[in-house]
Design a protein around this motif. Structure first.
Motif, short mmCIF file in Angstrom:
data_model
loop_
_atom_site.label_atom_id
_atom_site.label_comp_id
_atom_site.label_asym_id
_atom_site.label_seq_id
_atom_site.Cartn_x
_atom_site.Cartn_y
_atom_site.Cartn_z
N GLY A 1 -1.86 -2.39 -4.51
CA GLY A 1 -1.82 -3.28 -3.36
C GLY A 1 -3.09 -3.31 -2.55
N SER A 2 -3.24 -4.33 -1.76
CA SER A 2 -4.48 -4.52 -0.99
C SER A 2 -4.56 -3.60 0.22
CB SER A 2 -4.62 -5.97 -0.56
OG SER A 2 -3.51 -6.35 0.22
N LEU A 3 -3.45 -2.96 0.60
CA LEU A 3 -3.49 -2.09 1.79
C LEU A 3 -3.94 -0.67 1.45
CD1 LEU A 3 -0.21 -3.28 3.56
CD2 LEU A 3 -2.57 -3.91 4.10
N GLY B 1 0.84 -1.18 0.00
CA GLY B 1 0.00 0.00 0.00
C GLY B 1 0.88 1.23 0.00
N LEU B 2 0.25 2.37 0.21
CA LEU B 2 0.98 3.64 0.27
C LEU B 2 0.60 4.36 1.56
CD1 LEU B 2 0.34 4.58 -3.45
CD2 LEU B 2 2.63 4.42 -2.46
N HIS C 1 5.09 13.21 -1.30
CA HIS C 1 4.52 12.08 -2.03
C HIS C 1 4.36 10.85 -1.14
CE1 HIS C 1 6.36 14.72 -5.08
NE2 HIS C 1 5.34 14.37 -5.82
N PRO C 2 3.26 10.14 -1.30
CA PRO C 2 3.03 8.94 -0.48
C PRO C 2 4.18 7.93 -0.65
CG PRO C 2 1.03 9.52 -1.68
CD PRO C 2 2.11 10.42 -2.19
N VAL C 3 4.42 7.17 0.39
CA VAL C 3 5.54 6.23 0.43
C VAL C 3 5.00 4.81 0.34
CG1 VAL C 3 7.57 5.53 1.77
CG2 VAL C 3 6.65 7.85 2.03
N PRO C 4 5.61 3.96 -0.49
CA PRO C 4 5.15 2.57 -0.54
C PRO C 4 5.43 1.86 0.79
CG PRO C 4 7.08 2.90 -1.95
CD PRO C 4 6.68 4.24 -1.43
N ALA D 1 0.15 -6.22 -6.32
CA ALA D 1 1.43 -5.50 -6.45
C ALA D 1 2.55 -6.52 -6.66
CB ALA D 1 1.70 -4.67 -5.20
N ALA D 2 3.30 -6.34 -7.76
CA ALA D 2 4.33 -7.32 -8.11
C ALA D 2 5.72 -6.89 -7.68
CB ALA D 2 4.30 -7.57 -9.61
N ARG D 3 5.88 -5.60 -7.32
CA ARG D 3 7.18 -5.10 -6.88
C ARG D 3 6.97 -4.10 -5.76
NH1 ARG D 3 11.16 -2.53 -10.76
NH2 ARG D 3 12.56 -3.23 -9.11
#
Lengths: 406, 406
Positions: free
Chosen positions: A380-382, A55-56, A353-356, A369-371
């Motif tokens: 991503g699911s989060l 997620g972010l 900016h949002p952070v992964p 999410a593959a990377r």
């Protein structure tokens, strides 16, 4: 929410590792190009991402660029708009100085003053740490106390030092105006108390400035001191109280150790220079059985972004990638990768900016999410989260949170 | 958060344009069909979207259908649950009437009363603006003041008018019950004060109703007045205070101009009729060097939705698309397209559905949204946001926000 978590958290055997990749979020150099994370070759991160939830996060709020302090507090679950730490307290705690209730810590800069006390260089030409240590020793000898108040002086780095005024009886207030005029060609300001409780602190600050200039008279470079950022001691409910976690910090840089100590983590000694990646892994492995939460801080992903060095930031991400198998070999119940803010090389500074972020546990759903990249994290699911939501999610994934309500 | 933004914002040379496409969000007429935005042919919007960051916004909250006031306040960064503006104040400010502290503005409807004062038509058959002006002149002559309180009466449009009671000394309270019974076949209600400070206002309202009916006796259509929506003067921290922005409003309709004025924008005169798209562009171009923030309001995307005219709403979107190159030619540092709420033609009214929004700047990440539509916006990197997050994001993208904390 912290209070809710405190009531729900329980002690279990499960272990959590939170790796903070400082400033890891980035930007493409060209529109629609790839970020640093996306440009890096990261086989281990890629494999982890495919088995994890992504997620972010926004650490403070939409559009807000977090400093390192608020960014980390948010990751630790403390609302950074509510829990604030002054720079002085942060510096003091970061160099291992314990503050007591009533003390005031102050951030100082060594400066070069010219004729008539006019500020010529607010950072005294950025002296070496060794030069800083030499001058601090001189000041310690000259100013052990002021009118009965014990004074402690510490080197931070380069032109930066910290002064702690120890309260004896009455607490010292920290509401004092700056001495640093934030400009050259003018004389240092006189500190003024902004409330009655800070009158004595302002007097101490002004007396310190006077005595320091006397002691440093004739010094060619460092002959003045400027103060900015006075803080009293912040009180945080500890990690132990809130999360029932026996938490350890594995970090090299003072500020991160200081933040960890403020929330009650045990700060483990990391030998070696700068980021000391190998040493951090050794400390993690050696202490694996002693703690149930590890905060591992990786600094260079941020510094290279601040240098505007895209390729070098990519390289530092790849260095971390090489380290990942050693962390995974410990088989933590929950492994989280997060950042405290973005530091795009293109901006050469922290950004909004949002952070992964990534959570690996046994309790995730299918995730597209593959990377571990900004673009993939968006699938991503989060989803998009506040930074303060990370700790509750880690606690949940470690099965350390009881049900809320019947 | 407004307070945080106020502390972080700084003055720079960069320019922001926020275009509000009123009510732009829509719904498909048939399940799984296309919305108005998706049905429109919009080559310029499509090109912009491919170079921009997209997302969706909720202006007040999930499931909440925003009025125009709360919708815009949210876009301007003011939490619409905290910052409320009464309809009376909004109408007054919108027609250029300055309210002072202590004054009360009231929204009135002209009505048709039958025998025994029974309400026959709450909108007096929707008279023309000219008829409204004629009747207002008659009332002005009849009621210049009431017991020493100056009374001002203004035409709004059709059956709508505004009364301002000017405070002389003691402030007037606005906590008064409605005169409008919101039904026909009953007599108008007597206004009642809901608190002590509003006693005098309630007396003024009831005296006004009585005098107005006397003055309008014999009128065939407009022979009564109904009041609903009393407001005192709201105070907002201004755009200048919060954002350090020298902001201009380019809008045609009173309410939007009024809202802009409430937050301290300079309201620029737009000649021409109705939406006056061409004139708005001319005003934008002519004033480009004078301001660093432009709020450009486009109305007809909403009105056509309220008319339930899907095809016409599509057409209005296409008209805006044709205009876009002129805005882009000015090369703003940040260009934002937003809506204050959705107005699906299928619903013929405002709705709660999230509204697509777009930010174009130099500081965006790769974004998968290929068009400015509800469906594509969902793939955008800005994700789902509160309306109040728009301004911080615009400020950040204009590099007008400093870091929060050290």
């Amino acid at each position: 929410m912290l209070e809710v978590i405190r009531e729900l958290s329980k002690k279990t055997e499960s272990k959590i590792v939170m790796v903070v990749l400082d400033g890891v979020g980035g930007l493409p150099l060209e529109p629609n190009g790839e970020t640093e994370l996306a440009s890096a070759t990261t086989p281990n991160l890629d494999a982890l991402a495919r088995e994890s939830q992504l997620g972010l996060i926004e650490l403070v709020g939409a559009g807000i660029t977090p400093g390192s302090g608020p960014g980390h507090l948010s990751l630790f679950g403390y609302d950074p708009l509510k829990y604030t730490v002054g720079r002085g307290a942060l510096s003091a705690v970061g160099i291992g100085v314990k503050l007591n209730a009533g003390d005031v810590a102050v951030r100082g800069n060594f400066a070069t003053l010219g004729a008539g006390r006019v500020v010529e260089d607010r950072r005294a030409g950025r002296p070496s740490d060794e030069e800083n240590v030499r001058v601090v020793a001189k000041l310690r000898a000259a100013i052990p106390e002021l009118n009965g108040t014990p004074v402690e002086i510490y080197t931070e780095s380069e032109h930066r030092f910290v002064v702690v005024f120890r309260a004896t009886g009455t607490p010292l207030g920290a509401n004092v105006s700056d001495v640093d005029p934030q400009a050259t060609g003018v004389v240092p300001l006189t500190a003024q108390a902004q409330d009655a409780a800070s009158e004595r602190t302002a007097q101490l600050v002004n007396a310190f400035v006077e005595k320091a200039e006397q002691a440093l008279e004739g010094e060619p470079q460092i002959n003045g001191v400027l103060f900015r950022g006075y803080s009293d001691v912040p009180h945080f409910p500890s990690f132990e109280e809130v999360y029932r976690l026996n938490a350890a910090c594995i970090a090299s840089y003072p500020m991160y150790k200081g933040l960890a100590q403020l929330v009650g983590m045990q700060v483990l000694e990391v030998p070696g220079h700068e980021d000391a990646l190998e040493e951090k892994m050794q400390v993690l492995e050696a202490n694996w059985d002693r703690y149930d939460f590890f905060f591992v801080h990786i600094k260079k992903t941020d510094s290279t972004g601040e240098d505007g060095n895209f390729e070098e930031k990519v390289h530092k991400i790849e260095l971390f990638d090489a380290l990942l198998p050693r962390i995974r070999a410990l088989n933590p119940d929950v492994l989280a990768l997060v950042g405290d803010h973005s530091t795009p090389s293109k901006l050469t500074t922290h950004s909004w900016h949002p952070v992964p972020f990534l959570i690996h546990s046994n309790w995730g759903r299918k995730d597209l999410a593959a990377r571990f990249t900004e673009e993939e994290a968006q699938k991503g699911s989060l989803m998009l989260r506040k930074g303060t939501e990370v700790m509750p999610l880690l606690m949940a994934n470690a099965l350390k949170l009881q049900k809320y309500g019947a």
